[in-house]
Design a protein around this motif. Structure first.
Motif, PDB file in Angstrom:
ATOM      1  N   ARG A 280      52.194 -68.210 -14.983  1.00  0.00           N
ATOM      2  CA  ARG A 280      51.976 -68.048 -16.422  1.00  0.00           C
ATOM      3  C   ARG A 280      52.110 -66.593 -16.870  1.00  0.00           C
ATOM      4  NH1 ARG A 280      46.537 -71.643 -17.817  1.00  0.00           N
ATOM      5  NH2 ARG A 280      47.234 -73.603 -16.918  1.00  0.00           N
ATOM      6  N   TYR A 281      51.576 -65.668 -16.059  1.00  0.00           N
ATOM      7  CA  TYR A 281      51.342 -64.314 -16.574  1.00  0.00           C
ATOM      8  C   TYR A 281      52.099 -63.200 -15.850  1.00  0.00           C
ATOM      9  CZ  TYR A 281      47.636 -66.964 -18.790  1.00  0.00           C
ATOM     10  OH  TYR A 281      46.956 -67.908 -19.514  1.00  0.00           O
ATOM     11  N   ASN A 282      52.817 -63.527 -14.776  1.00  0.00           N
ATOM     12  CA  ASN A 282      53.544 -62.487 -14.034  1.00  0.00           C
ATOM     13  C   ASN A 282      55.036 -62.521 -14.339  1.00  0.00           C
ATOM     14  OD1 ASN A 282      51.047 -62.017 -12.907  1.00  0.00           O
ATOM     15  ND2 ASN A 282      51.692 -62.147 -10.786  1.00  0.00           N
ATOM     16  N   ASP A 283      55.392 -62.843 -15.559  1.00  0.00           N
ATOM     17  CA  ASP A 283      56.801 -62.969 -15.904  1.00  0.00           C
ATOM     18  C   ASP A 283      57.504 -61.625 -16.021  1.00  0.00           C
ATOM     19  OD1 ASP A 283      55.108 -62.516 -18.075  1.00  0.00           O
ATOM     20  OD2 ASP A 283      56.494 -63.400 -19.526  1.00  0.00           O
ATOM     21  N   GLU A 284      56.766 -60.565 -16.359  1.00  0.00           N
ATOM     22  CA  GLU A 284      57.384 -59.244 -16.512  1.00  0.00           C
ATOM     23  C   GLU A 284      57.000 -58.288 -15.387  1.00  0.00           C
ATOM     24  OE1 GLU A 284      56.367 -57.810 -20.377  1.00  0.00           O
ATOM     25  OE2 GLU A 284      57.591 -59.304 -21.422  1.00  0.00           O
ATOM     26  N   ARG A 285      55.796 -58.420 -14.872  1.00  0.00           N
ATOM     27  CA  ARG A 285      55.335 -57.629 -13.726  1.00  0.00           C
ATOM     28  C   ARG A 285      54.113 -58.311 -13.134  1.00  0.00           C
ATOM     29  NH1 ARG A 285      51.221 -53.457 -14.792  1.00  0.00           N
ATOM     30  NH2 ARG A 285      50.425 -53.634 -16.921  1.00  0.00           N
ATOM     31  N   ALA A 286      53.637 -57.807 -12.030  1.00  0.00           N
ATOM     32  CA  ALA A 286      52.510 -58.439 -11.347  1.00  0.00           C
ATOM     33  C   ALA A 286      51.205 -58.084 -12.065  1.00  0.00           C
ATOM     34  CB  ALA A 286      52.455 -58.001  -9.888  1.00  0.00           C
TER      35      ALA A 286
END
Length: 403
Positions: free
Chosen positions: A213-219
């Protein structure tokens, strides 16, 4: 930038974990003498065992002066304070030496919704502070602080949940999601701590759900791998493959592990193979191989080496150089516990590597289980307390000779 062995390594400051001048630069002579006395005591296993029991009993019966004594000795060494506010001087002090703080709310929950909500709200407060404080690079939590352990275990066993249990599990997942939403909105990295193997797969699945859900641009969300388990490198590789297929980033914290004796005992009781490596060398080898794998795949994996092991820490600096990664690459971090291994933290930070300390906090009475684990670990780990003790001795002698 992907790791590329052909890229020349950037110039790196020389690093020595024996440099006690850098390691203890922040400590006064009086601070060092107090540390000397504390680690000398922790070299005595019998004293640690007896003293821990006495401290717990004295706190239980509210013996006068007990809390003051604990707070100004072992608590001060290993904890930042009783509240986030009390931790702020420690955050600032570490920050002066380019060391980040990871605020670790170390109160063990009582297992009801009120306790779980209180833990969620406390972690949200650490995320909010991290969002406005450059010296706090991560927040951290345990999933067992948000939902019942028994449900995590039941889910892993593949047993059907009752409607009431499913509702309880769903509330726990919502607490977890609330933390990840806040971390994503604020751009704060969030560690999911590892726990016991008989419900770790449930934690892994929840962490991976949040990464998707939330690591689409970076960790943003980082999961933890305990490398004293012989299957963890395979698990890490499989997680990386799924991240590549799903086009999201993988946050990875590598530790050796925290539940070795418990794991062996439960495996024997339940009649399955002990998941722990046969010996320390096997764990060291697996840990170092995992470091190599992460650096080789740094285009997708962000890494935190949570370790007090000097050889592994030095290896990671060498792997970074070989891969052409600057010490300040945002995808690679080192972390140690507050109050321990300052020779690693301060020397790594001095050489320009991203370094942070886990800083536990909470009421003295509630943090006692954590403090006793630190004391017992320092006694049980071969040479750990002696190593700290020897480095403090070395620095005191250096300062005496300087005068």
């Amino acid at each position: 930038m992907p790791a590329n062995p052909a890229v020349p390594a950037p110039p790196v400051a020389p690093i020595s974990f024996e440099d006690t001048q850098i390691a203890f630069e922040s400590k006064s002579d009086a601070d060092l003498r107090k540390m000397y006395a504390l680690f000398a005591a922790m070299n005595n296993g019998s004293l640690v065992k007896a003293g821990g029991g006495l401290m717990q009993s004295a706190l239980k019966f509210n013996f006068p002066g007990t809390k003051f004594l604990i707070k100004h000795s072992i608590f001060r060494q290993f904890c930042g304070g009783e509240t986030i506010e009390e931790c702020k001087p420690v955050i600032a002090e570490l920050g002066r030496y380019h060391i980040g703080t990871i605020l670790d709310y170390s109160v063990e929950g009582t297992g009801n919704d009120r306790s779980f909500d209180r833990t969620r709200d406390e972690i949200l407060a650490t995320i909010a502070l991290a969002a406005t404080t450059p010296n706090i690079p991560f927040s951290v939590f345990k999933v067992t602080g948000l939902m019942p352990t028994a449900l995590l275990e039941k889910v892993q066993a593949g047993a059907a949940l009752t409607p009431t249990e499913q509702a309880t599990f769903d509330r726990g997942r919502e607490r977890l999601n609330a933390l990840c939403v806040s971390a994503h909105q604020h751009g704060v990295r969030l560690f999911v701590d590892a726990e016991e193997s008989w419900f770790q797969q449930t934690i892994d699945d929840l962490a991976e759900e949040m990464m998707r859900r939330y690591n689409d641009e970076r960790a943003i969300v980082w999961n933890t791998y305990q490398l004293y388990r012989h299957d963890r490198l395979d698990a890490l590789k499989a997680a990386h493959d799924r991240a590549a297929q799903g086009n999201y980033y993988l946050g990875v914290k590598l530790v050796r592990g925290a539940y070795m004796e418990k794991e062996a005992r439960v495996a024997q009781q339940r009649g399955y193979q002990n998941p722990i490596n046969a010996n320390k060398q096997a764990t060291d080898d697996l840990y170092n191989e995992s470091l190599r794998y992460c650096v080789q795949h740094v285009a997708r994996i962000s890494l935190c080496a949570g370790t007090h092991n000097e050889a592994s820490s030095l290896l990671l600096t060498q792997l970074m150089q070989q891969a052409g990664l600057a010490p300040g690459d945002e995808r690679v971090w080192f972390a140690q516990l507050y109050g321990m291994s300052d020779n690693l933290s301060y020397n790594l930070a001095h050489a320009g590597y991203h370094t942070a300390k886990y800083v536990p906090y909470g009421p003295v009475e509630a943090v006692m289980p954590y403090l006793l684990r630190r004391a017992n670990e320092n006694t049980a780990i071969a040479g750990q307390s002696s190593r700290e003790f020897r480095l403090i001795q070395k620095e005191l002698r250096r300062r005496q000779g300087r005068r």
